[in-house]
Design an enzyme around this catalytic site. Structure first.
Site, PDB file in Angstrom:
ATOM      1  N   TYR A   3      -2.140  -1.626  10.269  1.00 19.43           N
ATOM      2  CA  TYR A   3      -2.317  -1.830   8.827  1.00 19.43           C
ATOM      3  C   TYR A   3      -1.060  -1.399   8.055  1.00 19.43           C
ATOM      4  CZ  TYR A   3      -4.050  -1.438   4.064  1.00 19.43           C
ATOM      5  OH  TYR A   3      -4.211  -1.575   2.704  1.00 19.43           O
ATOM      6  N   LYS A  23       1.668  -3.706   5.829  1.00 18.50           N
ATOM      7  CA  LYS A  23       1.934  -3.495   4.398  1.00 18.50           C
ATOM      8  C   LYS A  23       3.405  -3.157   4.149  1.00 18.50           C
ATOM      9  CE  LYS A  23      -2.106  -4.455   2.750  1.00 18.50           C
ATOM     10  NZ  LYS A  23      -2.285  -5.556   1.776  1.00 18.50           N
ATOM     11  N   SER A  45       0.845  -1.197   0.000  1.00 18.15           N
ATOM     12  CA  SER A  45       0.000   0.000   0.000  1.00 18.15           C
ATOM     13  C   SER A  45       0.879   1.245   0.000  1.00 18.15           C
ATOM     14  CB  SER A  45      -0.893   0.017   1.248  1.00 18.15           C
ATOM     15  OG  SER A  45      -1.510   1.285   1.374  1.00 18.15           O
TER      16      SER A  45
HETATM   17  N1  LIG Z   1      -8.640  -0.056  -1.941  1.00 18.91           N
HETATM   18  C1  LIG Z   1      -7.560   0.675  -1.622  1.00 18.91           C
HETATM   19  O1  LIG Z   1      -7.591   1.923  -1.555  1.00 18.91           O
HETATM   20  C2  LIG Z   1      -6.244  -0.008  -1.339  1.00 18.91           C
HETATM   21  C3  LIG Z   1      -5.094   0.783  -1.247  1.00 18.91           C
HETATM   22  C4  LIG Z   1      -3.881   0.158  -0.988  1.00 18.91           C
HETATM   23  C5  LIG Z   1      -3.812  -1.207  -0.857  1.00 18.91           C
HETATM   24  N2  LIG Z   1      -4.959  -1.939  -0.939  1.00 18.91           N
HETATM   25  C6  LIG Z   1      -4.845  -3.376  -0.787  1.00 18.91           C
HETATM   26  O2  LIG Z   1      -5.433  -3.996  -1.927  1.00 18.91           O
HETATM   27  C7  LIG Z   1      -6.041  -5.239  -1.554  1.00 18.91           C
HETATM   28  C8  LIG Z   1      -7.501  -5.255  -1.929  1.00 18.91           C
HETATM   29  O3  LIG Z   1      -8.167  -4.145  -1.342  1.00 18.91           O
HETATM   30  P1  LIG Z   1      -9.747  -3.926  -1.524  1.00 18.91           P
HETATM   31  O4  LIG Z   1      -9.983  -2.491  -1.402  1.00 18.91           O
HETATM   32  O5  LIG Z   1     -10.225  -4.655  -2.720  1.00 18.91           O
HETATM   33  O6  LIG Z   1     -10.267  -4.609  -0.183  1.00 18.91           O
HETATM   34  P2  LIG Z   1     -11.312  -5.783   0.072  1.00 18.91           P
HETATM   35  O7  LIG Z   1     -12.467  -5.668  -0.847  1.00 18.91           O
HETATM   36  O8  LIG Z   1     -11.560  -5.794   1.550  1.00 18.91           O
HETATM   37  O9  LIG Z   1     -10.503  -7.071  -0.352  1.00 18.91           O
HETATM   38  C9  LIG Z   1      -9.854  -7.921   0.522  1.00 18.91           C
HETATM   39  C10 LIG Z   1     -10.498  -9.295   0.464  1.00 18.91           C
HETATM   40  O10 LIG Z   1      -9.725 -10.184   1.294  1.00 18.91           O
HETATM   41  C11 LIG Z   1     -10.653 -10.972   2.030  1.00 18.91           C
HETATM   42  N3  LIG Z   1     -10.057 -11.544   3.228  1.00 18.91           N
HETATM   43  C12 LIG Z   1      -9.909 -10.977   4.455  1.00 18.91           C
HETATM   44  N4  LIG Z   1      -9.374 -11.854   5.307  1.00 18.91           N
HETATM   45  C13 LIG Z   1      -9.167 -12.993   4.614  1.00 18.91           C
HETATM   46  C14 LIG Z   1      -8.626 -14.256   4.957  1.00 18.91           C
HETATM   47  N5  LIG Z   1      -8.192 -14.532   6.213  1.00 18.91           N
HETATM   48  N6  LIG Z   1      -8.535 -15.214   4.006  1.00 18.91           N
HETATM   49  C15 LIG Z   1      -8.986 -14.967   2.750  1.00 18.91           C
HETATM   50  N7  LIG Z   1      -9.531 -13.805   2.366  1.00 18.91           N
HETATM   51  C16 LIG Z   1      -9.602 -12.816   3.298  1.00 18.91           C
HETATM   52  C17 LIG Z   1     -11.743  -9.980   2.372  1.00 18.91           C
HETATM   53  O11 LIG Z   1     -12.885 -10.637   2.832  1.00 18.91           O
HETATM   54  P3  LIG Z   1     -13.876  -9.847   3.857  1.00 18.91           P
HETATM   55  O12 LIG Z   1     -14.486  -8.737   3.060  1.00 18.91           O
HETATM   56  O13 LIG Z   1     -14.833 -10.899   4.263  1.00 18.91           O
HETATM   57  O14 LIG Z   1     -13.016  -9.335   4.978  1.00 18.91           O
HETATM   58  C18 LIG Z   1     -11.923  -9.293   1.034  1.00 18.91           C
HETATM   59  O15 LIG Z   1     -12.792 -10.025   0.183  1.00 18.91           O
HETATM   60  C19 LIG Z   1      -5.764  -5.386  -0.058  1.00 18.91           C
HETATM   61  O16 LIG Z   1      -4.561  -6.108   0.118  1.00 18.91           O
HETATM   62  C20 LIG Z   1      -5.585  -3.955   0.404  1.00 18.91           C
HETATM   63  O17 LIG Z   1      -4.838  -3.858   1.601  1.00 18.91           O
HETATM   64  C21 LIG Z   1      -6.160  -1.383  -1.182  1.00 18.91           C
END
Ligand SMILES: NC(=O)c1ccc[n+]([C@@H]2O[C@H](COP(=O)([O-])OP(=O)(O)OC[C@H]3O[C@@H](n4cnc5c(N)ncnc54)[C@H](OP(=O)(O)O)[C@@H]3O)[C@@H](O)[C@H]2O)c1
Length: 257
Positions: free
Chosen positions: A163, A167, A150
């Site tokens: 968090y 990361k 991130s």
């Molecule tokens: N969106 C942003 O602005 C942003 C910025 C920087 C980095 N990121 C990174 O990009 C990635 C995706 O982000 P996103 O925004 O798409 O978030 P998201 O929709 O919450 O995606 C993460 C997924 O991982 C699942 N998960 C959580 N714990 C788990 C486990 N123990 N085993 C398997 N799956 C699990 C979550 O399920 P639940 O929903 O049930 O928890 C969710 O479906 C993440 O690594 C995040 O840290 C995102």
């Protein structure tokens, strides 16, 4: 077959955390490049929906969807074995996307619950290690691992120490894995997205999500999931075969590192 579809021909990608958000966007992107696509998440109906969305495109993408808890070594091993069977003995690309993100409490470091700290580290840092360990035997020469870090690591985003630290650990883990797996011609890289408009981001920022950080970017617009997909495809494809251990910031020019 177009040149782009040929890129993924007879290659299998496993995207974790693909029930929605960036994970689903990555899965759709790999499908468009002709990969066999496996999606896994702790939310099984969510990944089944991702697979259905891809199937509805009518491109004939071979699909696998299954339940996964990235904090559980047995679950990681079982999914890796099933996906390798689906992939004719190989997992060519592993995208470690699953994370605790939108549901992580934002609070000053003095107030973070130690149990929540442990939970965040278990999913966000131990998870990519366990998944890479589980997939290692199935990653062939030319295989790729892409980890989700991130841009918050570079901004030191306040009130989110667990968090952000998790990361940051992903960047360090990426470098070690690049060295170790590089002996087998496997590359390992990370993507550090800036704030991107997924449902999880809306949970964090609510009404302010669409404008958050826009005034700090070189590109004066918010980031959509599709803005991040190209980096994953590039790092997994033939043009990135000599790039390893790197972290690519994809944030519209908000941070310069
Ligand atoms: N969106 C942003 O602005 C942003 C910025 C920087 C980095 N990121 C990174 O990009 C990635 C995706 O982000 P996103 O925004 O798409 O978030 P998201 O929709 O919450 O995606 C993460 C997924 O991982 C699942 N998960 C959580 N714990 C788990 C486990 N123990 N085993 C398997 N799956 C699990 C979550 O399920 P639940 O929903 O049930 O928890 C969710 O479906 C993440 O690594 C995040 O840290 C995102």
């Amino acid at each position: 077959m177009t040149i782009r579809e040929a890129e993924g021909a007879d290659r299998t990608v496993l995207v974790t955390g693909a029930a929605g958000g960036l994970g689903r966007a990555f899965a759709l992107g790999f499908a468009a490049r002709g990969y066999r696509v496996a999606v896994a998440d702790r939310d099984l109906p969510g990944v089944e929906e991702t697979a259905a969305v891809i199937a509805d495109l009518g491109t004939g993408t071979e699909l696998w969807a299954g339940a996964l808890d990235v904090t559980d070594a047995r679950s990681a091993d079982a999914v890796a074995a099933e996906v390798a069977t689906f992939g004719r003995g190989r997992i060519d690309v592993l995208v470690n996307n699953a994370a605790m993100y939108g549901n992580v409490t934002r609070s000053p470091l003095e107030q973070i619950d130690p149990d929540e700290w442990d939970a965040v580290m278990a999913v966000n840092l131990k998870g990519p290690w366990l998944m890479t360990k589980a997939c290692s035997d199935y990653l062939p020469p030319g295989g790729r691992v892409v980890n989700l870090s991130s841009a918050t690591v570079y901004s030191g985003s306040e009130n989110w120490a667990h968090y952000v630290a998790s990361k940051g650990g992903v960047i360090a883990l990426t470098r070690v894995m690049a060295k170790e797996l590089g002996r087998r011609e496997i590359t390992v890289n990370a993507i550090a997205p800036g704030f991107t408009l997924t449902d999880a981001s809306l949970d964090i920022m609510g009404d302010q999500a669409a404008s958050y950080g826009v005034d700090r970017g070189a590109l004066r617009r918010s980031s959509q999931p599709d803005d991040i997909v190209g980096a994953a495809l590039f790092l997994s494809g033939p043009d990135a075969q000599y790039i390893s251990g790197q972290t690519l910031v994809v944030d519209g020019g908000r941070q310069f590192i």
